[in-house]
Design an enzyme around this catalytic site. Structure first.
Site, PDB file in Angstrom:
ATOM      1  N   HIS A  17       0.842  -1.198   0.000  1.00  0.00           N
ATOM      2  CA  HIS A  17       0.000   0.000   0.000  1.00  0.00           C
ATOM      3  C   HIS A  17       0.877   1.248   0.000  1.00  0.00           C
ATOM      4  O   HIS A  17       2.102   1.149  -0.141  1.00  0.00           O
ATOM      5  CB  HIS A  17      -1.020  -0.017   1.142  1.00  0.00           C
ATOM      6  CG  HIS A  17      -0.435  -0.103   2.523  1.00  0.00           C
ATOM      7  ND1 HIS A  17       0.409   0.844   3.035  1.00  0.00           N
ATOM      8  CD2 HIS A  17      -0.576  -1.037   3.492  1.00  0.00           C
ATOM      9  CE1 HIS A  17       0.742   0.521   4.266  1.00  0.00           C
ATOM     10  NE2 HIS A  17       0.169  -0.638   4.570  1.00  0.00           N
ATOM     11  N   HIS A  20       4.115   1.291   2.248  1.00  0.00           N
ATOM     12  CA  HIS A  20       5.302   0.611   1.702  1.00  0.00           C
ATOM     13  C   HIS A  20       5.849   1.402   0.507  1.00  0.00           C
ATOM     14  O   HIS A  20       7.057   1.500   0.303  1.00  0.00           O
ATOM     15  CB  HIS A  20       4.968  -0.808   1.222  1.00  0.00           C
ATOM     16  CG  HIS A  20       4.191  -1.627   2.212  1.00  0.00           C
ATOM     17  ND1 HIS A  20       2.893  -2.013   1.985  1.00  0.00           N
ATOM     18  CD2 HIS A  20       4.533  -2.107   3.425  1.00  0.00           C
ATOM     19  CE1 HIS A  20       2.474  -2.712   3.027  1.00  0.00           C
ATOM     20  NE2 HIS A  20       3.438  -2.782   3.917  1.00  0.00           N
ATOM     21  N   CYS A 125       2.512 -12.037  21.213  1.00  0.00           N
ATOM     22  CA  CYS A 125       1.496 -11.591  20.247  1.00  0.00           C
ATOM     23  C   CYS A 125       1.914 -12.066  18.866  1.00  0.00           C
ATOM     24  O   CYS A 125       2.987 -11.706  18.375  1.00  0.00           O
ATOM     25  CB  CYS A 125       1.358 -10.069  20.261  1.00  0.00           C
ATOM     26  SG  CYS A 125       0.319  -9.498  18.905  1.00  0.00           S
ATOM     27  N   CYS A 128       2.355  -9.194  16.225  1.00  0.00           N
ATOM     28  CA  CYS A 128       3.623  -8.441  16.320  1.00  0.00           C
ATOM     29  C   CYS A 128       4.825  -9.356  16.142  1.00  0.00           C
ATOM     30  O   CYS A 128       5.941  -8.859  15.979  1.00  0.00           O
ATOM     31  CB  CYS A 128       3.793  -7.787  17.685  1.00  0.00           C
ATOM     32  SG  CYS A 128       2.542  -6.614  18.156  1.00  0.00           S
ATOM     33  N   CYS A 143      -3.198  -6.877  22.940  1.00  0.00           N
ATOM     34  CA  CYS A 143      -2.136  -6.132  22.266  1.00  0.00           C
ATOM     35  C   CYS A 143      -2.758  -4.841  21.730  1.00  0.00           C
ATOM     36  O   CYS A 143      -3.777  -4.896  21.033  1.00  0.00           O
ATOM     37  CB  CYS A 143      -1.575  -6.969  21.113  1.00  0.00           C
ATOM     38  SG  CYS A 143      -0.716  -5.962  19.900  1.00  0.00           S
ATOM     39  N   HIS A 146      -2.992  -4.974  17.791  1.00  0.00           N
ATOM     40  CA  HIS A 146      -3.774  -6.013  17.101  1.00  0.00           C
ATOM     41  C   HIS A 146      -5.108  -6.333  17.770  1.00  0.00           C
ATOM     42  O   HIS A 146      -5.916  -7.063  17.211  1.00  0.00           O
ATOM     43  CB  HIS A 146      -2.928  -7.274  16.930  1.00  0.00           C
ATOM     44  CG  HIS A 146      -1.769  -7.056  16.023  1.00  0.00           C
ATOM     45  ND1 HIS A 146      -0.531  -6.670  16.481  1.00  0.00           N
ATOM     46  CD2 HIS A 146      -1.674  -7.113  14.672  1.00  0.00           C
ATOM     47  CE1 HIS A 146       0.281  -6.511  15.453  1.00  0.00           C
ATOM     48  NE2 HIS A 146      -0.380  -6.761  14.348  1.00  0.00           N
ATOM     49  N   LYS A 298      -5.654   4.896  11.111  1.00  0.00           N
ATOM     50  CA  LYS A 298      -4.570   4.008  10.732  1.00  0.00           C
ATOM     51  C   LYS A 298      -4.983   3.214   9.491  1.00  0.00           C
ATOM     52  O   LYS A 298      -6.122   2.751   9.407  1.00  0.00           O
ATOM     53  CB  LYS A 298      -4.329   3.055  11.921  1.00  0.00           C
ATOM     54  CG  LYS A 298      -3.078   2.247  11.774  1.00  0.00           C
ATOM     55  CD  LYS A 298      -2.857   1.361  12.992  1.00  0.00           C
ATOM     56  CE  LYS A 298      -1.833   0.314  12.608  1.00  0.00           C
ATOM     57  NZ  LYS A 298      -1.525  -0.633  13.611  1.00  0.00           N
ATOM     58  N   LYS A 301      -5.703  -3.203   6.169  1.00  0.00           N
ATOM     59  CA  LYS A 301      -6.412  -3.969   5.155  1.00  0.00           C
ATOM     60  C   LYS A 301      -7.794  -4.366   5.687  1.00  0.00           C
ATOM     61  O   LYS A 301      -8.770  -4.341   4.957  1.00  0.00           O
ATOM     62  CB  LYS A 301      -5.586  -5.211   4.806  1.00  0.00           C
ATOM     63  CG  LYS A 301      -5.923  -5.765   3.451  1.00  0.00           C
ATOM     64  CD  LYS A 301      -4.966  -6.834   3.002  1.00  0.00           C
ATOM     65  CE  LYS A 301      -4.799  -7.924   4.045  1.00  0.00           C
ATOM     66  NZ  LYS A 301      -4.144  -9.125   3.523  1.00  0.00           N
TER      67      LYS A 301
HETATM   68  O1  ME8 Z   1       8.046  -4.486   9.600  1.00  0.00           O
HETATM   69  N1  ME8 Z   1       3.242   4.807   6.884  1.00  0.00           N
HETATM   70  O2  ME8 Z   1       7.463  -5.296   7.523  1.00  0.00           O
HETATM   71  P1  ME8 Z   1       6.146  -4.456   7.192  1.00  0.00           P
HETATM   72  C1  ME8 Z   1       4.537   4.839   6.529  1.00  0.00           C
HETATM   73  N2  ME8 Z   1       9.117  -7.269   7.768  1.00  0.00           N
HETATM   74  N3  ME8 Z   1       5.263   3.736   6.251  1.00  0.00           N
HETATM   75  C2  ME8 Z   1       4.663   2.543   6.313  1.00  0.00           C
HETATM   76  C3  ME8 Z   1       3.291   2.437   6.677  1.00  0.00           C
HETATM   77  C4  ME8 Z   1       2.575   3.641   6.973  1.00  0.00           C
HETATM   78  N4  ME8 Z   1       1.297   3.646   7.302  1.00  0.00           N
HETATM   79  N5  ME8 Z   1       2.976   1.126   6.652  1.00  0.00           N
HETATM   80  C5  ME8 Z   1       4.089   0.444   6.273  1.00  0.00           C
HETATM   81  C6  ME8 Z   1       8.184  -5.252   8.664  1.00  0.00           C
HETATM   82  N6  ME8 Z   1       5.119   1.290   6.069  1.00  0.00           N
HETATM   83  C7  ME8 Z   1       9.356  -6.214   8.663  1.00  0.00           C
HETATM   84  C8  ME8 Z   1      10.604  -5.436   8.285  1.00  0.00           C
HETATM   85  S1  ME8 Z   1      13.190  -5.261   7.736  1.00  0.00           S
HETATM   86  C9  ME8 Z   1      14.545  -6.154   8.081  1.00  0.00           C
HETATM   87  C10 ME8 Z   1      11.858  -6.239   8.298  1.00  0.00           C
HETATM   88  C11 ME8 Z   1       6.476   0.906   5.627  1.00  0.00           C
HETATM   89  O3  ME8 Z   1       5.565  -5.073   5.997  1.00  0.00           O
HETATM   90  C12 ME8 Z   1       7.559   1.462   6.514  1.00  0.00           C
HETATM   91  O4  ME8 Z   1       8.767   1.451   5.813  1.00  0.00           O
HETATM   92  O5  ME8 Z   1       5.302  -4.301   8.398  1.00  0.00           O
HETATM   93  C13 ME8 Z   1       7.609   0.436   7.633  1.00  0.00           C
HETATM   94  O6  ME8 Z   1       8.809   0.486   8.387  1.00  0.00           O
HETATM   95  C14 ME8 Z   1       7.502  -0.836   6.826  1.00  0.00           C
HETATM   96  O7  ME8 Z   1       6.598  -0.498   5.749  1.00  0.00           O
HETATM   97  C15 ME8 Z   1       6.975  -2.015   7.634  1.00  0.00           C
HETATM   98  O8  ME8 Z   1       6.736  -3.051   6.749  1.00  0.00           O
END
Ligand code: ME8
Length: 517
Positions: A17, A20, A125, A128, A143, A146, A298, A301
């Protein structure tokens, strides 16, 4: 000069989204900018595919974890292709190379007695993928993120001696003169991290027995590596560790790990400690941006209120989607976005300001000079004024990852040229002082070319379009590289007198604002 930049590897239990996309577009802009400035860039992104969360999501969908991971990692790849992301590699934690690196690091830490076995019992959790303390729970004992009750888990796990790295971590983070200084940005977040380290670091559990969907530890096949340890290690696997020494030595340590604040702790404390334990260099910079909310809530999905990259591109086009994602809120703090806000910014910055500059310049060249770059002695005054704004405001901003400020500087440059056009009023000059017209139109074209060069990292297709519409010579990328190196405008200008311009196209058609449900 090398530059190694990474995004987080995203969990495959969610669709890509705008959150990311935000991190990935920002990383792409920086990667492109560094390439244009002569750096040998390596840009890594990918997907995080192990753990209970993924295994559960697969089960709910009636798929095997591998099937779900294959399907979802494709969705991320497609999204990045759509957004014109120039990552050099896409790593998946289920790949063999990752298993090999994780096992190599785990074994090295075990051999150095930095990993030990211990009994652990705590509330866990699944959402998380971590243990929570009682104090972290909400009033219902759930949590807070969640809204689910954590489960009491008790097992014998392997632990990593994080506590033994406390002093060295503090030294590297706080001492800018340290040869392995770890710069954490923004400042406020760095202070939070430092404060938390000072409170004391506890050893952390780095393996699970009950989770089969993971990488088995080489010294105990009953246990799999905890997702976080697995995930972080992707950054060294991606540059060839341990077998491709040449590549690893060239690119490691990372110049910047980019992410949001949610995972800053893992990247600025746990990851450097693991690297130190394994005898490897620590990252130079860890940069966290804020979190997007959509219309005040927030994005999730389950709530159905996410903006997908596809929706963004459908409405605004690829380049505008890239521009809007990083320019709407300051890079660092949290910010709220809405379709109305996005549309407004699109209309103001792109349709009215930039789009208008190009279309009016070309239309005047068509009307007065038969769609040719006018013949005149080169006048670079306006281009130089534009260059100064870009040099003073754009370059430092983008180098410091203030993407919103860099976007603002681009707008200021465009506004300056538009204002010059208003002041000159070529439509009046055509009647009163026609001999002044060629130099005016010529100067707008040069300034537009210069803006195009600076737009390249943000809006690569738009920059190319402006470049060709304005009949700029040579290849835009080569010219940009040359310009960024010595800051000299070519003797005859970017658009040479007599060259054939192209009809004005509407770069950014205006969009009527309407809030999407
Ligand atoms: O945490 N606003 O993956 P993840 C801004 N797999 N950035 C956002 C966002 C939002 N609302 N939502 C997601 C993980 N992001 C682990 C990471 S790394 C070794 C392992 C972005 O899929 C932002 O970069 O939950 C956040 O840090 C990341 O997606 C979290 O992605």
């Amino acid at each position: 000069m090398k530059f190694y930049i990474t995004t987080p590897i995203y969990y495959v239990n969610d669709i890509p989204h705008i959150g990311h996309s935000y991190t990935t577009i920002a990383a792409d802009i920086l990667a492109r900018w560094k390439r244009l400035n002569g750096f040998d860039v390596y840009f890594l992104t990918g997907t995080d595919e192990h753990g209970t969360k993924i295994a559960q999501a697969a089960k709910e969908k009636g798929k095997t974890p591998q099937e779900l991971c294959d399907e979802m990692s494709e969705k991320f790849k497609e999204a990045w292709k759509l957004l014109n992301i120039t990552n050099d590699d896409f790593i998946r934690t289920t790949e063999k190379r990752q298993e090999y690196t994780v096992q190599t690091i785990a074994q090295a830490l075990f051999d150095k007695k930095l990993i030990f076995k211990n009994k652990y019992e705590a509330l866990y959790c699944v959402g998380c993928e971590k243990f929570l303390a009682e104090k972290d729970l909400d009033e219902n004992g759930c949590c807070p993120d969640h809204k689910t009750k954590p489960v009491l888990q008790s097992e014998e796990n392997y632990f990593f001696k994080l506590s033994s790295f406390q002093d060295e971590l503090l030294e590297r983070i706080t001492n800018a003169a340290h040869k392995q200084h770890i710069e954490i940005q923004p400042e406020e977040r760095r202070n939070e991290i430092v404060g938390k380290i000072k409170l004391g670091l506890e050893d952390i559990s780095i393996s699970r027995t009950a989770v089969d969907w993971g990488i088995h530890l080489p010294f105990d096949k009953e246990q799999t590596a905890y997702v976080w340890i697995d995930a972080l290690i992707n950054y060294i696997t991606g540059v060839g560790y341990p077998d491709n020494k040449e590549m690893f030595e060239k690119y490691w340590p990372a110049d910047v790990h980019l992410m949001a604040k949610d995972i800053l702790w893992f990247h600025s404390v746990i990851w450097p400690a693991v690297l130190m334990g394994a005898g490897l260099a620590t990252p130079k910079k860890v940069y966290s941006h804020g979190f997007f909310t959509l219309n005040g809530s927030k994005m999730s999905k389950t709530l159905g209120n996410v903006i997908s990259p596809q929706e963004l591109v459908e409405k605004f086009g690829v380049d505008a989607a890239r521009y809007l994602a990083v320019s709407l809120i300051p890079f660092g703090p949290d910010g709220d976005i809405s379709w109305t806000g996005l549309t407004l910014k699109y209309n103001v910055d792109l349709a009215n300001n930039l789009g208008n500059l190009i279309s009016r310049t070309i239309k005047m060249a068509e009307k007065y000079f038969d769609l040719k770059v006018p013949q005149c002695s080169p006048d670079f005054e306006l281009a130089k004024k534009t260059a100064k704004i870009l040099e003073d405001d754009f370059t430092p901003a983008i180098n410091n990852l203030y993407f919103h400020k860099a976007a603002q500087a681009l707008q200021n440059a465009v506004t300056t040229v538009n204002q010059q056009i208003e002041n000159d009023a070529p439509w009046k000059l055509a009647k009163t002082d026609p001999e002044k017209l060629p130099a005016c139109i010529y100067s707008y074209l040069q300034a537009a070319d210069l803006i195009a060069i600076h737009l390249l990292a943000f809006m690569p297709e738009t920059a190319e379009k402006i470049w060709s519409v304005c009949a700029a010579q040579e290849n835009i990328e080569e010219t940009a590289k040359k310009y960024f190196k010595d800051k000299i405008i070519p003797e005859k200008g970017f658009s040479v007198s007599g060259a054939q311009l192209q009809q004005a196209q509407v770069l950014f058609p205006r969009i009527i604002a309407e809030e999407k449900k």
